[in-house]
Design a protein around this motif. Structure first.
Motif, PDB file in Angstrom:
ATOM      1  N   GLU A  17      12.059   0.637  -2.126  1.00 49.41           N
ATOM      2  CA  GLU A  17      11.686  -0.592  -2.825  1.00 49.41           C
ATOM      3  C   GLU A  17      10.852  -0.284  -4.070  1.00 49.41           C
ATOM      4  N   CYS A  18      10.771   0.989  -4.427  1.00 52.35           N
ATOM      5  CA  CYS A  18      10.010   1.468  -5.592  1.00 52.35           C
ATOM      6  C   CYS A  18       8.523   1.163  -5.462  1.00 52.35           C
ATOM      7  N   GLU A  19       8.017   1.246  -4.239  1.00 51.36           N
ATOM      8  CA  GLU A  19       6.592   1.088  -3.964  1.00 51.36           C
ATOM      9  C   GLU A  19       5.997   2.469  -3.725  1.00 51.36           C
ATOM     10  N   MET A  20       4.888   2.767  -4.383  1.00 47.11           N
ATOM     11  CA  MET A  20       4.204   4.042  -4.183  1.00 47.11           C
ATOM     12  C   MET A  20       3.212   3.861  -3.054  1.00 47.11           C
ATOM     13  N   LYS A  21       3.339   4.702  -2.013  1.00 44.23           N
ATOM     14  CA  LYS A  21       2.461   4.627  -0.847  1.00 44.23           C
ATOM     15  C   LYS A  21       1.975   6.020  -0.483  1.00 44.23           C
ATOM     16  N   LEU A  22       0.789   6.073   0.111  1.00 45.96           N
ATOM     17  CA  LEU A  22       0.264   7.312   0.665  1.00 45.96           C
ATOM     18  C   LEU A  22       0.804   7.446   2.081  1.00 45.96           C
ATOM     19  N   GLU A  23       1.222   8.631   2.419  1.00 47.95           N
ATOM     20  CA  GLU A  23       1.768   8.914   3.746  1.00 47.95           C
ATOM     21  C   GLU A  23       0.891   8.319   4.842  1.00 47.95           C
ATOM     22  N   ASN A  24       1.511   7.658   5.812  1.00 48.50           N
ATOM     23  CA  ASN A  24       0.834   7.010   6.952  1.00 48.50           C
ATOM     24  C   ASN A  24      -0.083   5.877   6.520  1.00 48.50           C
ATOM     25  N   SER A  25       0.261   5.197   5.436  1.00 53.97           N
ATOM     26  CA  SER A  25      -0.519   4.073   4.946  1.00 53.97           C
ATOM     27  C   SER A  25       0.436   2.976   4.500  1.00 53.97           C
ATOM     28  N   GLU A  26      -0.004   1.751   4.593  1.00 54.66           N
ATOM     29  CA  GLU A  26       0.817   0.632   4.143  1.00 54.66           C
ATOM     30  C   GLU A  26       0.408   0.146   2.763  1.00 54.66           C
ATOM     31  N   LYS A  27      -0.679   0.696   2.218  1.00 54.09           N
ATOM     32  CA  LYS A  27      -1.152   0.271   0.894  1.00 54.09           C
ATOM     33  C   LYS A  27      -0.117   0.621  -0.162  1.00 54.09           C
ATOM     34  N   VAL A  28       0.184  -0.344  -1.017  1.00 51.88           N
ATOM     35  CA  VAL A  28       1.078  -0.131  -2.150  1.00 51.88           C
ATOM     36  C   VAL A  28       0.209   0.051  -3.386  1.00 51.88           C
ATOM     37  N   TYR A  29       0.396   1.174  -4.074  1.00 52.35           N
ATOM     38  CA  TYR A  29      -0.433   1.519  -5.220  1.00 52.35           C
ATOM     39  C   TYR A  29       0.204   1.089  -6.529  1.00 52.35           C
ATOM     40  N   GLN A  30      -0.650   0.675  -7.443  1.00 47.02           N
ATOM     41  CA  GLN A  30      -0.284   0.469  -8.838  1.00 47.02           C
ATOM     42  C   GLN A  30      -0.740   1.724  -9.597  1.00 47.02           C
ATOM     43  N   PRO A  31      -0.129   2.026 -10.734  1.00 47.79           N
ATOM     44  CA  PRO A  31      -0.494   3.244 -11.466  1.00 47.79           C
ATOM     45  C   PRO A  31      -1.988   3.352 -11.782  1.00 47.79           C
ATOM     46  N   ASN A  32      -2.635   2.234 -12.086  1.00 50.51           N
ATOM     47  CA  ASN A  32      -4.056   2.285 -12.440  1.00 50.51           C
ATOM     48  C   ASN A  32      -4.968   2.523 -11.239  1.00 50.51           C
ATOM     49  N   GLU A  33      -4.408   2.585 -10.035  1.00 53.46           N
ATOM     50  CA  GLU A  33      -5.194   2.877  -8.837  1.00 53.46           C
ATOM     51  C   GLU A  33      -5.133   4.359  -8.471  1.00 53.46           C
ATOM     52  N   LEU A  34      -4.436   5.133  -9.291  1.00 51.21           N
ATOM     53  CA  LEU A  34      -4.264   6.564  -9.063  1.00 51.21           C
ATOM     54  C   LEU A  34      -4.677   7.343 -10.299  1.00 51.21           C
ATOM     55  N   THR A  35      -5.047   8.606 -10.099  1.00 52.08           N
ATOM     56  CA  THR A  35      -5.334   9.518 -11.196  1.00 52.08           C
ATOM     57  C   THR A  35      -4.731  10.875 -10.861  1.00 52.08           C
ATOM     58  N   ILE A  36      -4.005  11.446 -11.808  1.00 48.97           N
ATOM     59  CA  ILE A  36      -3.490  12.810 -11.635  1.00 48.97           C
ATOM     60  C   ILE A  36      -4.630  13.755 -11.964  1.00 48.97           C
ATOM     61  N   ILE A  37      -5.035  14.566 -10.969  1.00 51.33           N
ATOM     62  CA  ILE A  37      -6.158  15.475 -11.186  1.00 51.33           C
ATOM     63  C   ILE A  37      -5.715  16.931 -11.376  1.00 51.33           C
ATOM     64  N   LYS A  38      -4.451  17.208 -11.093  1.00 48.71           N
ATOM     65  CA  LYS A  38      -3.926  18.563 -11.328  1.00 48.71           C
ATOM     66  C   LYS A  38      -2.405  18.507 -11.328  1.00 48.71           C
ATOM     67  N   THR A  39      -1.802  19.317 -12.177  1.00 46.97           N
ATOM     68  CA  THR A  39      -0.349  19.412 -12.245  1.00 46.97           C
ATOM     69  C   THR A  39       0.044  20.873 -12.103  1.00 46.97           C
ATOM     70  N   TYR A  40       0.948  21.144 -11.192  1.00 42.80           N
ATOM     71  CA  TYR A  40       1.474  22.496 -10.994  1.00 42.80           C
ATOM     72  C   TYR A  40       2.984  22.443 -11.227  1.00 42.80           C
ATOM     73  N   ARG A  41       3.494  23.269 -12.116  1.00 47.00           N
ATOM     74  CA  ARG A  41       4.933  23.308 -12.397  1.00 47.00           C
ATOM     75  C   ARG A  41       5.512  24.630 -11.912  1.00 47.00           C
ATOM     76  N   PHE A  42       6.728  24.533 -11.385  1.00 42.23           N
ATOM     77  CA  PHE A  42       7.407  25.707 -10.849  1.00 42.23           C
ATOM     78  C   PHE A  42       8.819  25.737 -11.407  1.00 42.23           C
ATOM     79  N   GLU A  43       9.219  26.881 -11.948  1.00 44.32           N
ATOM     80  CA  GLU A  43      10.557  27.035 -12.492  1.00 44.32           C
ATOM     81  C   GLU A  43      11.305  28.078 -11.695  1.00 44.32           C
TER      82      GLU A  43
END
Length: 116
Positions: A34-60
């Motif tokens: 349904e294009c809802e972002m949720k944390l595993e084992n949680s029913e809370k649906v997040y909006q982008p402004n409720e999250l912050t990316i604190i680290k990015t790891y890329r793998f090729e």
């Protein structure tokens, strides 16, 4: 979403996930059908402004663009930290709405999760 972290000694997704798990981070944020972002084992649906990316790891992948992946370490407004894992390049394992959602998530990179 630039920034690769300090992962010169940890070159695989599984190595980074193992280190994060050792630090108590093992839950995933996932976008459902349904294009809802949720944390595993949680029913809370997040909006982008409720999250912050604190680290990015890329793998090729060494031999195929299909082996490309990115792990985003994400913190919510309640202080919960989890991972978003996505393949990138030719295809993603999420619907197109995922990219739009992710573009709206603020980025505040932290060196707390650099692994030497």
């Amino acid at each position: 979403m630039e920034g690769t972290g300090n992962i010169d000694k940890m070159t695989t997704l599984s190595q980074v996930m193992t280190r994060l798990t050792q630090r108590g981070i093992h839950r995933e944020f996932r976008m459902n059908e349904e294009c809802e972002m949720k944390l595993e084992n949680s029913e809370k649906v997040y909006q982008p402004n409720e999250l912050t990316i604190i680290k990015t790891y890329r793998f090729e992948g060494p031999s195929s663009p299909d082996d490309n992946a990115v792990l985003y370490l994400v913190k919510d407004t309640d202080g919960n930290i989890g991972m978003i894992i996505d393949s990138y390049g030719a295809g993603s394992n999420y619907p197109k709405e995922f990219d739009n959602f992710l573009r709206e998530v603020p980025i505040l990179e932290s060196d707390e999760f650099d692994f030497d």
